[in-house]
Design a protein around this motif. Structure first.
Motif, PDB file in Angstrom:
ATOM      1  N   HIS A 183       8.207  -8.396   4.508  1.00  0.00           N
ATOM      2  CA  HIS A 183       8.064  -7.076   3.902  1.00  0.00           C
ATOM      3  C   HIS A 183       6.635  -6.943   3.388  1.00  0.00           C
ATOM      4  O   HIS A 183       6.152  -7.783   2.633  1.00  0.00           O
ATOM      5  CB  HIS A 183       9.053  -6.893   2.746  1.00  0.00           C
ATOM      6  CG  HIS A 183       8.952  -5.544   2.098  1.00  0.00           C
ATOM      7  ND1 HIS A 183       9.470  -4.401   2.663  1.00  0.00           N
ATOM      8  CD2 HIS A 183       8.358  -5.151   0.943  1.00  0.00           C
ATOM      9  CE1 HIS A 183       9.211  -3.369   1.889  1.00  0.00           C
ATOM     10  NE2 HIS A 183       8.533  -3.787   0.837  1.00  0.00           N
ATOM     11  N   TRP A 184       5.951  -5.872   3.818  1.00  0.00           N
ATOM     12  CA  TRP A 184       4.569  -5.634   3.411  1.00  0.00           C
ATOM     13  C   TRP A 184       4.536  -4.953   2.049  1.00  0.00           C
ATOM     14  O   TRP A 184       5.155  -3.902   1.854  1.00  0.00           O
ATOM     15  CB  TRP A 184       3.867  -4.782   4.449  1.00  0.00           C
ATOM     16  CG  TRP A 184       2.504  -4.276   4.059  1.00  0.00           C
ATOM     17  CD1 TRP A 184       2.135  -2.972   3.847  1.00  0.00           C
ATOM     18  CD2 TRP A 184       1.307  -5.050   3.861  1.00  0.00           C
ATOM     19  NE1 TRP A 184       0.797  -2.898   3.534  1.00  0.00           N
ATOM     20  CE2 TRP A 184       0.266  -4.157   3.532  1.00  0.00           C
ATOM     21  CE3 TRP A 184       1.029  -6.412   3.926  1.00  0.00           C
ATOM     22  CZ2 TRP A 184      -1.035  -4.576   3.274  1.00  0.00           C
ATOM     23  CZ3 TRP A 184      -0.269  -6.829   3.675  1.00  0.00           C
ATOM     24  CH2 TRP A 184      -1.278  -5.933   3.354  1.00  0.00           C
ATOM     25  N   GLY A 217       2.087  -3.182  -0.058  1.00  0.00           N
ATOM     26  CA  GLY A 217       0.773  -2.592   0.147  1.00  0.00           C
ATOM     27  C   GLY A 217      -0.156  -2.698  -1.042  1.00  0.00           C
ATOM     28  O   GLY A 217      -1.327  -3.038  -0.892  1.00  0.00           O
ATOM     29  N   CYS A 256       8.984   1.166   9.853  1.00  0.00           N
ATOM     30  CA  CYS A 256       9.124   2.027   8.676  1.00  0.00           C
ATOM     31  C   CYS A 256      10.441   2.770   8.776  1.00  0.00           C
ATOM     32  O   CYS A 256      10.637   3.567   9.709  1.00  0.00           O
ATOM     33  CB  CYS A 256       7.954   3.003   8.561  1.00  0.00           C
ATOM     34  SG  CYS A 256       7.984   4.005   7.052  1.00  0.00           S
ATOM     35  N   LEU A 260      -3.115  -3.866   6.758  1.00  0.00           N
ATOM     36  CA  LEU A 260      -2.135  -4.743   7.391  1.00  0.00           C
ATOM     37  C   LEU A 260      -2.483  -4.973   8.850  1.00  0.00           C
ATOM     38  O   LEU A 260      -2.433  -6.114   9.344  1.00  0.00           O
ATOM     39  CB  LEU A 260      -0.737  -4.132   7.270  1.00  0.00           C
ATOM     40  CG  LEU A 260       0.380  -4.826   8.057  1.00  0.00           C
ATOM     41  CD1 LEU A 260       0.564  -6.259   7.596  1.00  0.00           C
ATOM     42  CD2 LEU A 260       1.686  -4.035   7.934  1.00  0.00           C
ATOM     43  N   ILE A 300       7.503  -1.870   6.411  1.00  0.00           N
ATOM     44  CA  ILE A 300       6.548  -1.215   5.521  1.00  0.00           C
ATOM     45  C   ILE A 300       7.216   0.026   4.936  1.00  0.00           C
ATOM     46  O   ILE A 300       7.871   0.788   5.647  1.00  0.00           O
ATOM     47  CB  ILE A 300       5.236  -0.846   6.251  1.00  0.00           C
ATOM     48  CG1 ILE A 300       4.223  -0.229   5.281  1.00  0.00           C
ATOM     49  CG2 ILE A 300       5.491   0.069   7.436  1.00  0.00           C
ATOM     50  CD1 ILE A 300       2.838  -0.039   5.895  1.00  0.00           C
ATOM     51  N   ASP A 314       3.627   2.934   1.309  1.00  0.00           N
ATOM     52  CA  ASP A 314       2.530   1.998   1.574  1.00  0.00           C
ATOM     53  C   ASP A 314       1.774   2.321   2.853  1.00  0.00           C
ATOM     54  O   ASP A 314       0.921   1.539   3.288  1.00  0.00           O
ATOM     55  CB  ASP A 314       3.070   0.561   1.656  1.00  0.00           C
ATOM     56  CG  ASP A 314       3.496   0.025   0.303  1.00  0.00           C
ATOM     57  OD1 ASP A 314       2.883   0.425  -0.711  1.00  0.00           O
ATOM     58  OD2 ASP A 314       4.437  -0.787   0.249  1.00  0.00           O
ATOM     59  N   VAL A 326       5.826  -3.375  13.452  1.00  0.00           N
ATOM     60  CA  VAL A 326       5.743  -2.839  12.096  1.00  0.00           C
ATOM     61  C   VAL A 326       6.747  -1.698  12.024  1.00  0.00           C
ATOM     62  O   VAL A 326       6.672  -0.734  12.788  1.00  0.00           O
ATOM     63  CB  VAL A 326       4.320  -2.362  11.759  1.00  0.00           C
ATOM     64  CG1 VAL A 326       4.280  -1.745  10.362  1.00  0.00           C
ATOM     65  CG2 VAL A 326       3.344  -3.528  11.858  1.00  0.00           C
ATOM     66  N   LEU A 331      -1.705   0.751   5.663  1.00  0.00           N
ATOM     67  CA  LEU A 331      -1.413   0.258   7.018  1.00  0.00           C
ATOM     68  C   LEU A 331      -2.655  -0.289   7.729  1.00  0.00           C
ATOM     69  O   LEU A 331      -2.562  -1.321   8.403  1.00  0.00           O
ATOM     70  CB  LEU A 331      -0.754   1.363   7.830  1.00  0.00           C
ATOM     71  CG  LEU A 331      -0.251   1.002   9.230  1.00  0.00           C
ATOM     72  CD1 LEU A 331       0.736  -0.147   9.194  1.00  0.00           C
ATOM     73  CD2 LEU A 331       0.378   2.225   9.897  1.00  0.00           C
TER      74      LEU A 331
END
Length: 272
Positions: free
Chosen positions: A24-25, A27, A133, A118, A107, A111, A131, A115
């Motif tokens: 999990h990113w 941000g 969302c 990332l 993401i 956030d 990635v 991007l």
């Protein structure tokens, strides 16, 4: 306990993504948090979405082999398995041989402006990345969609070759109809204003529609889930319970079907 991987000020090849196959990113912190156990169901369990399942699976397989593939927007009715399909396909490919390593990174919509950070961090990694969302949409006054447009297609850096972007949304063009109509009615050049708003969805090479289920399809989903979990309920009783269950919720979908099956499993002393 999983430890977040701080990617700030690190060259792309200097960190190791060996703790998990999903992250999990975060941000604001610029970190990747490992997700050792992803909440998902087996691909074989997803019923009633065969056509879109096959298209997305083929696209992801091509990408995991290092071949050409498209960003994908999964849009449509709630509860029809959009996010479940993305996670199930990732697990299915990871369980088979003949593919490069495939890592899933989630993401949050909030956030998206981070991007680019990332993308730069993972572009030099010896793996391929989806990635993802979930529930992507934009409301009036938001401008973060412009950052996403630049990353997906047309920016100076563009999207790295080892990254695809998958998103789910209840909206085909990611924005509410009244927002688009407002732009049309108030802009000096209405057609250009609307084009600016809806062109984000054009950055996705695949548009996969998930539509409300009819009763036959819904009953097939219930039957398939009940069979998968080995429930002992007879077909006539299952049909009656399924119709009653959908009526009380005012909807027929994969989510409604699995919620019923979990209830029936609990009545039989089983887990689902």
């Amino acid at each position: 306990m999983a430890r977040a991987l701080d990617l700030r000020n690190q060259p792309p090849a200097s960190f190791q993504l060996d703790e998990a196959d999903a992250y999990h990113w975060q941000g604001e912190a610029g970190t990747l948090l490992p997700v050792p156990r992803v909440s998902r169901v087996p691909l074989a369990m997803l019923r009633g979405i065969d056509q879109v399942r096959d298209i997305l699976l083929r696209n992801t397989e091509q990408f995991a082999r290092g071949h050409g593939a498209n960003n994908a927007l999964l849009w449509g009715a709630r509860g029809m398995g959009k996010s479940s399909l993305v996670k199930a396909i990732h697990a299915d490919i990871e369980s088979r041989t003949g593919f490069e390593r495939l890592i899933l990174i989630e993401i949050a919509r909030e956030d998206l402006e981070t991007l680019p950070q990332l993308m730069r961090a993972i572009s030099g990694q010896p793996a391929r990345f989806i990635v993802f969302c979930d529930d992507l949409s934009f409301d009036s006054g938001e401008t973060s969609y412009k950052s996403l447009k630049t990353i997906l297609d047309g920016g100076l850096e563009g999207r790295p070759d080892n990254v695809l972007f998958y998103a789910t949304s209840n909206r085909r063009h990611l924005m509410p109809r009244d927002m688009i109509e407002n732009e049309r009615s108030t802009a000096i050049n209405p057609s250009e204003a609307v084009e600016e708003k809806v062109s984000l969805s054009d950055r996705f090479g695949l548009w996969l529609g998930f539509h409300n289920s009819d009763q036959d399809n819904y009953l097939a989903m219930v039957s398939g889930y009940a069979q998968y979990y080995g429930l002992a309920v007879d077909a006539e009783t299952l049909r009656a319970r399924a119709i009653e269950w959908a009526a009380t919720r005012g909807a027929r979908s994969g989510r409604v079907a699995i919620q019923l099956v979990r209830t029936l499993a609990g009545e039989e002393g089983k887990t689902a």
